[in-house]
Structures are given as C-alpha cells and as structure tokens.
Design a protein around this motif. Structure first.
Motif, PDB file in Angstrom:
ATOM      1  N   GLN A  79       0.760  -1.239  -0.030  1.00 55.30           N
ATOM      2  CA  GLN A  79      -0.151   0.129  -0.036  1.00 55.30           C
ATOM      3  C   GLN A  79       0.892   1.140   0.022  1.00 55.30           C
ATOM      4  N   GLY A  80       2.006   1.117   0.686  1.00 55.59           N
ATOM      5  CA  GLY A  80       3.088   2.225   0.772  1.00 55.59           C
ATOM      6  C   GLY A  80       3.712   2.638  -0.847  1.00 55.59           C
ATOM      7  N   ILE A  81       3.753   1.537  -1.405  1.00 57.63           N
ATOM      8  CA  ILE A  81       4.277   1.489  -2.773  1.00 57.63           C
ATOM      9  C   ILE A  81       3.320   2.182  -3.584  1.00 57.63           C
ATOM     10  N   SER A  82       1.929   1.787  -3.626  1.00 60.72           N
ATOM     11  CA  SER A  82       0.840   2.357  -4.299  1.00 60.72           C
ATOM     12  C   SER A  82       0.881   3.892  -3.989  1.00 60.72           C
ATOM     13  N   PHE A  83       0.802   4.027  -2.831  1.00 60.41           N
ATOM     14  CA  PHE A  83       0.484   5.668  -2.416  1.00 60.41           C
ATOM     15  C   PHE A  83       1.508   6.546  -2.906  1.00 60.41           C
ATOM     16  N   SER A  84       2.861   5.942  -2.708  1.00 61.83           N
ATOM     17  CA  SER A  84       4.141   6.671  -3.445  1.00 61.83           C
ATOM     18  C   SER A  84       3.830   6.870  -4.936  1.00 61.83           C
ATOM     19  N   LEU A  85       3.522   5.739  -5.850  1.00 63.44           N
ATOM     20  CA  LEU A  85       3.432   6.022  -7.215  1.00 63.44           C
ATOM     21  C   LEU A  85       2.167   6.959  -7.472  1.00 63.44           C
ATOM     22  N   PHE A  86       1.136   6.864  -6.602  1.00 69.42           N
ATOM     23  CA  PHE A  86       0.082   7.820  -7.010  1.00 69.42           C
ATOM     24  C   PHE A  86       0.093   8.957  -6.566  1.00 69.42           C
ATOM     25  N   GLY A  87       0.570   9.116  -5.128  1.00 70.80           N
ATOM     26  CA  GLY A  87       0.540  10.386  -4.595  1.00 70.80           C
ATOM     27  C   GLY A  87       1.600  11.228  -4.218  1.00 70.80           C
ATOM     28  N   VAL A  88       2.771  10.591  -4.430  1.00 68.97           N
ATOM     29  CA  VAL A  88       4.184  11.240  -4.258  1.00 68.97           C
ATOM     30  C   VAL A  88       5.147  11.414  -5.463  1.00 68.97           C
ATOM     31  N   LEU A  89       4.846  10.496  -6.455  1.00 69.05           N
ATOM     32  CA  LEU A  89       5.706  10.588  -7.723  1.00 69.05           C
ATOM     33  C   LEU A  89       5.274  11.434  -8.835  1.00 69.05           C
ATOM     34  N   PRO A  90       3.847  11.423  -9.143  1.00 74.81           N
ATOM     35  CA  PRO A  90       3.308  12.211 -10.430  1.00 74.81           C
ATOM     36  C   PRO A  90       3.854  13.812 -10.390  1.00 74.81           C
ATOM     37  N   GLN A  91       3.661  14.401  -9.179  1.00 77.71           N
ATOM     38  CA  GLN A  91       3.745  15.740  -9.212  1.00 77.71           C
ATOM     39  C   GLN A  91       5.529  16.016  -9.059  1.00 77.71           C
TER      40      GLN A  91
END
Length: 208
Positions: A124-136
């Motif tokens: 879930q942390g990986i998913s959150f990083s990919l969708f919530g941290v990485l894009p911007q």
C-alpha cells in the motif's frame, strides 16, 4: 513563447551536461540518505509517525483536501519563495553551496517520505508513493534541478568573468538565467495544480 522556452531548456541541457550529472547524483544521494534515515529511527519515533499517518489517511479518505483553493495558494507561495531564494543564491558566488544544499534536502525529503511509506505500509505504501508522491515530483524535481543548475552556472560565470569588471558581458547570461527560472516556476505551478486537484483523487482511490 513555447518555442523560446523549449530552446532555452535545450541550450541549458547541452551547455551544462556535467552540472546536470553532478546535481542529479547529489539529489540521488539525498534520496538514499533520506531512505537510510527511516531505518535509523527508533521504534517510538516510527510509532508516532505511523499513528499520525493513520490519522491523516482517515481524515483524507473522508474529506480529501478541505480547501483546495487555499492549499493551492499556500503551495504556490511556498514554491515561489523557494524559487526566489534559489534565484537570489544564483546571483552570488557564495550562494552556490546553498543551492546544492536545497537540492540535497529535497532529495532527503522524498527519500524519507517514500522510504517510510514503503517500510511501514508495504504494498500500500508503494501504491501511495506511485500515485500520491511520484506524479507531481516528476515535474517538481526536474524544475528545481534546472533552476539549481542555472544558478550554479551563473555563479561560475560570475567567478570567471568578474561582475564588476565586465558587467556588460554578464547581462545576457543574467537574462537567460532569469527567463529559465520564470519558465520553471510555470512548470512548478502546473505541478501544484496536479497535486491539488488530481493527486487527492488518486490517493483516495488507493486508500479505498
């Protein structure tokens, strides 16, 4: 206008390849250092952070960003101040190491954030990083790196030519550096728009 921005970016990339390589490596070192800090945290510190994170996730899942307009204004002001400081640092030779420090600290923050999410929340942390941290940050990091390289290059140019002796020779580089900074501020505003209105939707999707 778009063509002029593209030409300016291409010119900086071509002229300062070694500086880009150096700053990217420095940023990567910051990311690694930030991830390393996660492993050095005491158990009580990790528990406090995970408790805060769980509370944040719960509130965010229910309400999202309560005031997107205010969030956008605050984030835009933050990056405006950051870019303004980096621009001013680039105008002086003594500001060069502080530009490097800003880029390194940005790497540390991203490394710590992603490292902690993955360490504590696994997939879930990986998913959150990919969708919530990485894009911007795919926009924010390159923009800050380009501003940093522009500032370093201008500082080195000042050191090489001597501002007080050959002021007329430095002005074209000053205008080009300033134009680059303003252009990258536009990129950062796009990133803030994404972070304000798109990332919350992606994060809520992950949480559900």
């Amino acid at each position: 206008m778009r063509k002029q921005i593209g030409q300016t970016i291409q010119l900086y990339l071509k002229e300062h390849q070694s500086l880009y390589l150096f700053t990217i490596v420095l940023f990567a070192m910051g990311v690694v250092f930030g991830a390393f800090i996660v492993n050095s945290l005491a158990a009580t510190q990790k528990q406090e952070l995970i408790s805060f994170l769980q509370y944040f996730f719960k509130q965010f899942d229910q309400h999202g960003i309560t005031d997107p307009r205010q969030y956008f204004q605050q984030s835009s002001l933050f990056y405006l101040k950051t870019v303004g400081v980096m621009w001013l640092l680039g105008l002086s030779i003594i500001g060069l190491p502080f530009i490097l420090l800003v880029l390194f600290v940005k790497g540390v923050i991203i490394g710590f954030t992603v490292g902690f999410l993955v360490n504590q929340l696994a997939w879930q942390g990986i998913s959150f990083s990919l969708f919530g941290v990485l894009p911007q940050n795919m926009l924010i990091v390159p923009a800050l790196v380009m501003i940093g390289v522009g500032g370093i290059a201008f500082s080195l140019r000042l050191l090489k030519t001597g501002l007080l002796v050959k002021r007329e020779l430095i002005l074209p580089y000053f205008f080009r550096y300033t134009f680059l900074v303003v252009s990258m501020m536009g990129v950062l505003l796009i990133a803030v728009l994404f972070e304000t209105f798109v990332s919350p939707q992606l994060m809520q999707y992950v949480l559900k």
